[in-house]
Design a protein around this motif. Sequence first.
Motif, PDB file in Angstrom:
ATOM      1  N   THR A  77      -8.345  -4.076   0.636  1.00 21.03           N
ATOM      2  CA  THR A  77      -7.585  -3.000   0.009  1.00 21.03           C
ATOM      3  C   THR A  77      -6.111  -3.118   0.371  1.00 21.03           C
ATOM      4  O   THR A  77      -5.685  -2.689   1.435  1.00 21.03           O
ATOM      5  N   ASN A  78      -5.353  -3.717  -0.516  1.00 20.71           N
ATOM      6  CA  ASN A  78      -3.915  -3.884  -0.318  1.00 20.71           C
ATOM      7  C   ASN A  78      -3.069  -2.991  -1.215  1.00 20.71           C
ATOM      8  O   ASN A  78      -1.860  -2.935  -1.055  1.00 20.71           O
ATOM      9  N   TRP A  88      -7.759   0.744  -2.890  1.00 24.99           N
ATOM     10  CA  TRP A  88      -8.290   1.746  -1.961  1.00 24.99           C
ATOM     11  C   TRP A  88      -9.156   2.754  -2.722  1.00 24.99           C
ATOM     12  O   TRP A  88     -10.232   3.144  -2.258  1.00 24.99           O
ATOM     13  N   ASP A 114      -8.082  -3.469   6.674  1.00 22.21           N
ATOM     14  CA  ASP A 114      -8.156  -3.202   5.234  1.00 22.21           C
ATOM     15  C   ASP A 114      -9.434  -3.729   4.586  1.00 22.21           C
ATOM     16  O   ASP A 114      -9.447  -4.094   3.422  1.00 22.21           O
ATOM     17  N   ASN A 117       0.419   3.410   6.039  1.00 21.42           N
ATOM     18  CA  ASN A 117      -0.242   2.664   7.096  1.00 21.42           C
ATOM     19  C   ASN A 117      -1.744   2.582   6.813  1.00 21.42           C
ATOM     20  O   ASN A 117      -2.441   3.604   6.848  1.00 21.42           O
ATOM     21  N   LYS A 118      -2.243   1.396   6.542  1.00 21.55           N
ATOM     22  CA  LYS A 118      -3.658   1.219   6.210  1.00 21.55           C
ATOM     23  C   LYS A 118      -4.574   1.630   7.358  1.00 21.55           C
ATOM     24  O   LYS A 118      -5.699   2.044   7.124  1.00 21.55           O
ATOM     25  N   MET A 154       0.826  -1.194   0.000  1.00 23.33           N
ATOM     26  CA  MET A 154       0.000   0.000   0.000  1.00 23.33           C
ATOM     27  C   MET A 154       0.868   1.255   0.000  1.00 23.33           C
ATOM     28  O   MET A 154       0.478   2.256  -0.553  1.00 23.33           O
ATOM     29  N   LEU A 177      -5.662   5.284   6.885  1.00 21.88           N
ATOM     30  CA  LEU A 177      -6.425   5.715   5.719  1.00 21.88           C
ATOM     31  C   LEU A 177      -7.801   6.190   6.181  1.00 21.88           C
ATOM     32  O   LEU A 177      -8.386   5.626   7.106  1.00 21.88           O
TER      33      LEU A 177
END
Length: 177
Positions: A163-164, A169, A71, A4-5, A1, A8
């Motif tokens: 979402t990776n 995303w 995610d 840091n997810k 990504m 988000l």
Amino acid sequence: MGENKAKLMRGGIDMLSFSKQLLTDVGIKDIVVSGNDYQVPDIIANGGPVAGIYSVLQHYRPAAILALPVDLPLMTASALSQLKIKGELSQKACFFQGHNIPLYLPNNGYVELFMSQAFAKNTPLAPGENPQGKKSGPSFKALLNQVPHTSVVPDKISHLFNTNTPEQWQQAKARFK
């Protein structure tokens, strides 16, 4: 990504807060976040998500864990509740068909045996001792091959949209606007 997810933004809140709210909405009172920057630091550096669960089990000894990654921006409390109820009733590891996580995981003898065998040869590492940052722990698939489990057919497969990548995303953001 590339970032840091957990940080988000989904609507007006970050993904970590969104995930915590989902867990609260299904009745989880004790929410613990694992990882070196959170409540329960990793016992096994770069051990992956199963090692994170191992760290929580070692620190808190809960009766069960409802593991939810940060995610899954399209996840709903209703879907998680379905998973939790099925796991509680069966007293087996429970996941959505075709997806190993989110995961309801009872803390029972099967799980303890798997974790003790999987991490017996792994000694805690100081940050930086695994400079490549390679994940060294077992996979969810390995865990589920060793513990009694059941799967749930999700009401909507879109709830499990993971979402990776930045592209994924952006696709998710278009769905929740």
